[in-house]
Every structure is written in structure tokens, then in C-alpha cells.
Design an enzyme around this catalytic site. Structure first.
Site, short mmCIF file in Angstrom:
data_model
loop_
_atom_site.label_atom_id
_atom_site.label_comp_id
_atom_site.label_asym_id
_atom_site.label_seq_id
_atom_site.Cartn_x
_atom_site.Cartn_y
_atom_site.Cartn_z
N CYS A 1 -53.55 65.83 38.43
CA CYS A 1 -52.69 66.84 37.38
C CYS A 1 -51.44 67.64 38.21
CB CYS A 1 -53.76 68.06 36.92
SG CYS A 1 -55.02 67.26 36.00
N ARG A 2 -51.78 68.40 38.85
CA ARG A 2 -50.72 69.36 39.47
C ARG A 2 -49.93 68.46 40.63
NH1 ARG A 2 -54.61 73.84 41.54
NH2 ARG A 2 -55.84 72.24 41.93
N SER A 3 -50.37 67.86 41.62
CA SER A 3 -49.42 67.20 42.65
C SER A 3 -48.80 65.96 41.92
CB SER A 3 -50.36 66.94 43.95
OG SER A 3 -51.31 66.09 43.60
N ASP B 1 -54.93 75.18 38.10
CA ASP B 1 -55.53 73.75 37.52
C ASP B 1 -55.56 73.55 35.95
OD1 ASP B 1 -56.61 71.22 37.39
OD2 ASP B 1 -57.83 71.44 39.04
#
Length: 163
Positions: free
Chosen positions: A18-20, A130
Site C-alpha cells: 500500500c504505502r511504500s 496505513d
């Protein structure tokens, strides 16, 4: 003439879905638009091995596509000890990732680790939340934060490198 070493940027979250990868894809687009693809090496990784080899979360891919950003080609991997020597910037998304990454890395290379949002003080927080267990608005929020931080990161690198 020998080509100068690329500046290495590694984005890190928990599962690398998701984030990275969002930061990876956003930064990759910004670097491409700036004409610096040959000067900056970009990657992303997770602190956990939950999703190794998997593409980003479909909600991240969809949110990215709505912003004309491609990321379906990215694949999750786990942070490795060698990353501390390959990358100049290891940018974590939250406190937990910061703790895990600093425990993994060699003490003399920990200066490379920082929070992505250190490059976006205007966001007013340190952690990128997240979005995994939330709805679409969480993914939009993450993209908004990441776009600001990545633009500021690119400006910082350009200033440091004299580009």
C-alpha cells in the site's frame, strides 16, 4: 567519462503493498517528469514478508490510475541488510517501520533512515497512515500526503546534488 553513482531512494512500509509502493510509483513519475530517471534509483520494500512477489493492493493501483500513475508492475519484497549500502535514503512510513528498520541496519548507516513525512512538514504529522483496513478515502489521503512528500524529497535531492 564515468557516470556518477545514482542516488538511491527506498520507500518502506509494513507489507510493501500500500504505502511504500504508492510512494515508489508517485516518486517514479515525478522523477521521470523531471528528466532524472538515469540519476535516481527508486525501489520499495516491506518490513514483513507477508506479500513477497505480490503486486500492490488493488485499491492502491486503482487510486494511482485515477491520478495517471502506473504501479501494477511493482512487486513486494522485504527490506534487506544490503539496502543500507545500496540506498542513500531509506524512508519509512511510521514509527513501527522505523523501529524495525533501525534494528535491522548497521549502526554506521542508520543516518540513511528517516520518515517520508520528514519531507512534508506542512502535512502536520510524522506517520503515513496505513489505509489497508479502511475505505477508499484512506488511499486518497495517503496519495495526497505522499505526493507532497515526494515532491519535496525530489527538490531536496536536486538541491543536494546541484541538479
Amino acid at each position: 567519462m564515468e557516470q556518477a553513482k545514482q542516488v538511491g531512494v527506498l520507500f518502506i512500509c509494513m507489507g510493501n503493498i500500500c504505502r511504500s509502493p504508492t510512494a515508489h510509483a508517485v516518486f517514479r513519475k515525478q522523477v521521470k517528469e523531471a528528466g532524472l530517471v538515469d540519476k535516481i534509483n527508486i525501489d520499495s520494500a516491506g518490513t514483513h514478508a507477508y506479500h513477497i512477489g505480490n503486486p500492490p493492493d488493488s485499491r492502491s493501483i486503482e487510486t494511482a490510475a485515477n491520478r495517471d500513475i502506473l504501479m501494477a508492475d511493482l512487486r513486494a519484497r522485504k527490506v534487506e541488510f544490503s539496502d543500507f549500502y545500496e540506498f542513500d535514503y531509506l524512508l519509512v512510513m511510521d514509527d513501527h517501520n522505523h523501529q524495525l528498520v533501525t534494528e535491522l541496519g548497521p549502526r554506521e548507516e542508520l543516518h540513511r533512515v528517516s520518515y517520508l513525512l520528514d519531507f512534508a512538514p506542512e502535512v502536520g504529522r510524522k506517520d503515513v497512515p496505513d489505509p489497508y483496513y479502511g475505505g477508499p478515502q484512506g488511499f486518497e489521503q495517503v496519495f495526497d500526503m505522499v505526493e507532497i512528500a515526494c515532491a519535496n524529497l525530489l527538490a531536496h535531492i536536486r538541491q543536494q546534488q546541484g541538479w
